[in-house]
Design a protein around this motif. Sequence first.
Motif, mmCIF file in Angstrom:
data_model
loop_
_atom_site.group_PDB
_atom_site.id
_atom_site.type_symbol
_atom_site.label_atom_id
_atom_site.label_comp_id
_atom_site.label_asym_id
_atom_site.label_seq_id
_atom_site.Cartn_x
_atom_site.Cartn_y
_atom_site.Cartn_z
ATOM 1 N N ILE A 195 -23.155 -15.412 -15.988
ATOM 2 C CA ILE A 195 -23.361 -15.742 -14.580
ATOM 3 C C ILE A 195 -24.782 -15.425 -14.160
ATOM 4 O O ILE A 195 -25.292 -14.327 -14.416
ATOM 5 C CB ILE A 195 -22.385 -14.951 -13.681
ATOM 6 C CG1 ILE A 195 -20.948 -15.143 -14.140
ATOM 7 C CG2 ILE A 195 -22.563 -15.341 -12.225
ATOM 8 C CD1 ILE A 195 -20.433 -16.541 -14.015
ATOM 9 N N SER A 196 -25.420 -16.385 -13.502
ATOM 10 C CA SER A 196 -26.746 -16.165 -12.920
ATOM 11 C C SER A 196 -26.607 -16.011 -11.411
ATOM 12 O O SER A 196 -25.927 -16.796 -10.750
ATOM 13 C CB SER A 196 -27.673 -17.345 -13.233
ATOM 14 O OG SER A 196 -28.893 -17.206 -12.521
ATOM 15 N N PHE A 197 -27.246 -14.968 -10.874
ATOM 16 C CA PHE A 197 -27.201 -14.710 -9.435
ATOM 17 C C PHE A 197 -28.524 -15.045 -8.756
ATOM 18 O O PHE A 197 -28.732 -14.699 -7.587
ATOM 19 C CB PHE A 197 -26.851 -13.238 -9.185
ATOM 20 C CG PHE A 197 -25.514 -12.825 -9.733
ATOM 21 C CD1 PHE A 197 -24.341 -13.183 -9.089
ATOM 22 C CD2 PHE A 197 -25.428 -12.092 -10.910
ATOM 23 C CE1 PHE A 197 -23.100 -12.810 -9.593
ATOM 24 C CE2 PHE A 197 -24.199 -11.712 -11.421
ATOM 25 C CZ PHE A 197 -23.030 -12.074 -10.767
ATOM 26 N N GLU A 198 -29.429 -15.715 -9.476
ATOM 27 C CA GLU A 198 -30.756 -16.017 -8.919
ATOM 28 C C GLU A 198 -30.665 -16.912 -7.690
ATOM 29 O O GLU A 198 -31.475 -16.807 -6.761
ATOM 30 C CB GLU A 198 -31.621 -16.670 -10.001
ATOM 31 C CG GLU A 198 -32.044 -15.704 -11.095
ATOM 32 C CD GLU A 198 -32.998 -16.334 -12.092
ATOM 33 O OE1 GLU A 198 -34.199 -16.018 -12.028
ATOM 34 O OE2 GLU A 198 -32.538 -17.156 -12.905
ATOM 35 N N LYS A 199 -29.677 -17.811 -7.672
ATOM 36 C CA LYS A 199 -29.490 -18.720 -6.535
ATOM 37 C C LYS A 199 -29.306 -17.953 -5.235
ATOM 38 O O LYS A 199 -29.651 -18.437 -4.149
ATOM 39 C CB LYS A 199 -28.274 -19.604 -6.811
ATOM 40 C CG LYS A 199 -27.880 -20.540 -5.696
ATOM 41 C CD LYS A 199 -26.644 -21.335 -6.078
ATOM 42 C CE LYS A 199 -26.161 -22.223 -4.940
ATOM 43 N NZ LYS A 199 -24.935 -22.980 -5.321
ATOM 44 N N TYR A 200 -28.765 -16.731 -5.337
ATOM 45 C CA TYR A 200 -28.501 -15.915 -4.150
ATOM 46 C C TYR A 200 -29.551 -14.822 -3.968
ATOM 47 O O TYR A 200 -29.364 -13.897 -3.177
ATOM 48 C CB TYR A 200 -27.108 -15.286 -4.265
ATOM 49 C CG TYR A 200 -26.047 -16.303 -4.610
ATOM 50 C CD1 TYR A 200 -25.456 -17.094 -3.632
ATOM 51 C CD2 TYR A 200 -25.664 -16.508 -5.938
ATOM 52 C CE1 TYR A 200 -24.508 -18.052 -3.960
ATOM 53 C CE2 TYR A 200 -24.715 -17.463 -6.270
ATOM 54 C CZ TYR A 200 -24.151 -18.231 -5.276
ATOM 55 O OH TYR A 200 -23.211 -19.177 -5.603
ATOM 56 N N LYS A 226 -23.272 -5.014 -3.174
ATOM 57 C CA LYS A 226 -22.656 -5.887 -2.168
ATOM 58 C C LYS A 226 -22.886 -7.330 -2.586
ATOM 59 O O LYS A 226 -24.024 -7.754 -2.748
ATOM 60 C CB LYS A 226 -23.268 -5.655 -0.782
ATOM 61 C CG LYS A 226 -22.977 -4.308 -0.165
ATOM 62 C CD LYS A 226 -23.409 -4.268 1.305
ATOM 63 C CE LYS A 226 -24.895 -4.534 1.466
ATOM 64 N NZ LYS A 226 -25.320 -4.420 2.879
ATOM 65 N N MET A 227 -21.807 -8.077 -2.769
ATOM 66 C CA MET A 227 -21.917 -9.474 -3.169
ATOM 67 C C MET A 227 -21.655 -10.376 -1.965
ATOM 68 O O MET A 227 -20.659 -10.177 -1.248
ATOM 69 C CB MET A 227 -20.916 -9.800 -4.283
ATOM 70 C CG MET A 227 -20.962 -11.246 -4.751
ATOM 71 S SD MET A 227 -19.830 -11.603 -6.135
ATOM 72 C CE MET A 227 -20.687 -10.790 -7.485
ATOM 73 N N PRO A 228 -22.516 -11.357 -1.722
ATOM 74 C CA PRO A 228 -22.258 -12.292 -0.620
ATOM 75 C C PRO A 228 -20.936 -13.023 -0.821
ATOM 76 O O PRO A 228 -20.580 -13.408 -1.937
ATOM 77 C CB PRO A 228 -23.446 -13.270 -0.707
ATOM 78 C CG PRO A 228 -24.509 -12.519 -1.438
ATOM 79 C CD PRO A 228 -23.789 -11.635 -2.400
ATOM 80 N N GLY A 229 -20.186 -13.222 0.253
ATOM 81 C CA GLY A 229 -18.912 -13.919 0.165
ATOM 82 C C GLY A 229 -19.064 -15.315 -0.397
ATOM 83 O O GLY A 229 -18.213 -15.782 -1.166
ATOM 84 N N GLU A 230 -20.144 -16.005 -0.029
ATOM 85 C CA GLU A 230 -20.412 -17.354 -0.548
ATOM 86 C C GLU A 230 -20.557 -17.321 -2.064
ATOM 87 O O GLU A 230 -20.090 -18.213 -2.766
ATOM 88 C CB GLU A 230 -21.679 -17.926 0.094
ATOM 89 C CG GLU A 230 -21.521 -18.370 1.531
ATOM 90 C CD GLU A 230 -20.798 -19.718 1.640
ATOM 91 O OE1 GLU A 230 -20.443 -20.295 0.593
ATOM 92 O OE2 GLU A 230 -20.590 -20.166 2.777
ATOM 93 N N CYS A 231 -21.223 -16.280 -2.569
ATOM 94 C CA CYS A 231 -21.437 -16.159 -4.014
ATOM 95 C C CYS A 231 -20.108 -16.002 -4.752
ATOM 96 O O CYS A 231 -19.841 -16.693 -5.734
ATOM 97 C CB CYS A 231 -22.346 -14.962 -4.297
ATOM 98 S SG CYS A 231 -22.542 -14.579 -6.055
ATOM 99 N N LEU A 232 -19.245 -15.107 -4.251
ATOM 100 C CA LEU A 232 -17.966 -14.870 -4.914
ATOM 101 C C LEU A 232 -17.081 -16.120 -4.861
ATOM 102 O O LEU A 232 -16.415 -16.466 -5.836
ATOM 103 C CB LEU A 232 -17.257 -13.683 -4.265
ATOM 104 C CG LEU A 232 -16.017 -13.135 -4.989
ATOM 105 C CD1 LEU A 232 -16.343 -12.770 -6.434
ATOM 106 C CD2 LEU A 232 -15.465 -11.929 -4.251
#
Length: 708
Positions: A195-200, A226-232
Amino acid sequence: MHSHDININQIRERALEAYDLEQPMHRNEAIFRSIAELLIDCGHYTLPEWAPLSFKDGKKKHTVHGYEIDEEFNILTLFYLIDSHSKTPLYNSWTRELCSSSEIDYAFESLESIATLASNIIQPADDSDPASEMCDLLHQFASQGKNRISICILTTGELSKEGWKRSDRANFHTSVWDSFRICNALKSSTEQLSISFEKYGGIDCLLDEKDFLAMQNKKTAVLLGKMPGECLADLYFDHRTRLLQQNIRAFLNFSGKINRGIRDTIKSEPDRFLSYNNGIAATASEVILKKQTDNVYKLISAKDFQVVNGGQTTAALMHTRLDKLSDLSNIQVAMKLTVVSPQELENLVPKISRFANSQNKIQDADFASNHPWLVRLEDLSRKTEAPKDDKSNGQPITWYFERVRGQFNVDLSRCKSPSQKTFFRSRSPARCKFDKTSLASVIMAWEGEPTIVSLGRQKCFGAFMKKLYALKESKNVKEEILPSATDFKKISVLHILKREAGQICKELDISTIRSTVINYSIAFFSYETKGKLPFEEIWKNQKTPDNLYKNLRLVIRGVEKILHREAAEKKQIVTEYAKKQECFKTIIESSIEMDLKSCSGWSSFSISEMLNNIEQKEEAEIFVRFTEQEWIKISRALEKKTRNNAFASMAKEMAKTSKQKKKPTAKQSRILAKCLLLLREKGVSGVGIEKVLPTEWNNLEKIALLEK
């Protein structure tokens, strides 16, 4: 041959089995079904349907090859197949081929055009055409917006970097399965989630110096973030239940009080979601971090990312967004991410699930859901087709093992149309469904331990799992001991016995102690027959023979009388008396008479006798005895004696690998067993089959009958 070529040839071999002169099938359909079957096995899709359709928009022709409806997300997926090996016959070995960027462009343009112009597509005149239902679904989903349609490209070729760039489109949710990605999924049974989180912008995390050093030394470390809800929600949409494969349950929908509370918080108080919700616990085998300040990092990517606790929260976020119930932009989700080596995941995940704060009550049996034995049994449940029974209107059925609580209802909910739901219910009827605790109770009763069953479903399941662990220790092996297709059939037969015992109890008006009577009757029956039954006959007919049914009735009547009599004498209630060892001793010493004797068609079943991977490997020794020249002779004989090209092709593959003494897989063994049995039936000699000993022909017959 390169390992990639070997794996991609699994697609070819599966397609070749379907692409048979006796059962004619278009090459593209055979390849589509082959890839779909592999992706279903890996858990990426449920049931892609072949439904080719072409549509002209002016001078441009657009094509779609198949579709799948996912009721859980209310998503329609459209498929396009690119056969990069079109110039190579299916009976010839495949090697690495590139899928051109122009082919990817055309495929995506076709699917995007069909999804966009859905209302203009003319439905096939023949209602039986599978494309007819697809057109109905297209009209329906297109009206709901682009977020309800996903497009997927399947190709036997390998994409270049440019091809992958062109596949990254924003108009629809897109995915591509090229040969390289399919092979990676095959190697690990399921594709690793990187998983890449760079988009967020990365995920803000805290990591102290001690844990940072532990992670550098490949030891366990924990990050808090803390993970953004949109990301999850995006992660769950993109990867579906594969994100939750180490989670112990399927989504339990919004009918429960807790899940309704999650939804209500998302809708009405999104800014307080972080305060109210326990968040998620996740695991990964490797992470990439970017340091911000002391002990503060940005999580850039994670390998083997899995949500092991908080699956209900994850799914709830996705469902509320799809239903347009809320904007997730203001929602933050607490995350505890444990970075651990892949070797430790299997031991660590159940402990995380058990001790992490949970938001729905979790039963003890749920914690063992990911045990390899149960996972294998679930896989057999989906692949093993049973004959018709008296209620299936002449259609074959399947016995559905619900490994994860709520799984059956989730699979049923994925059926979009009433006809699909009807088909699912007829294919996997409720009368042929069992879960982990039912599995444990019927096996423990058959093993002669009805007192354990009487202690309750959870304690019984715990005792059953201890037996499995003890079996592995007694074999003194490192490999997991797994059930075979034969084991699964016998377990299903025990459930038929239990089901019919329930019918007899109803006829005899036994209600208050019905489960106790059934468990003790099954145990007594096993004791009297020395653990034997006509398993094959019962499986074939999906019911017990008349004489066996009559004897079961005698046993149930006798067991009920003894339970009532003995409990009354000891001034105890029956269910409490049933928990004592003396109860079963009294029953087996009683005068219950059975007019039933085992014969040649009967076989035994017990946990200790279960076929395992060690025995299966010993069976595979038969095939490595043949030399390269003998396999070549066998392949030539098969070309003359059968029109099934898969048989001769498999023999040729064995010739290529004979010097390495490489043992075939279970699926290959099944085909090879059929090859040798066919040659014996045709009276072929002089090709080497004389090496098979008389007793080994029986083993070959068993291997040939194993399900795919």
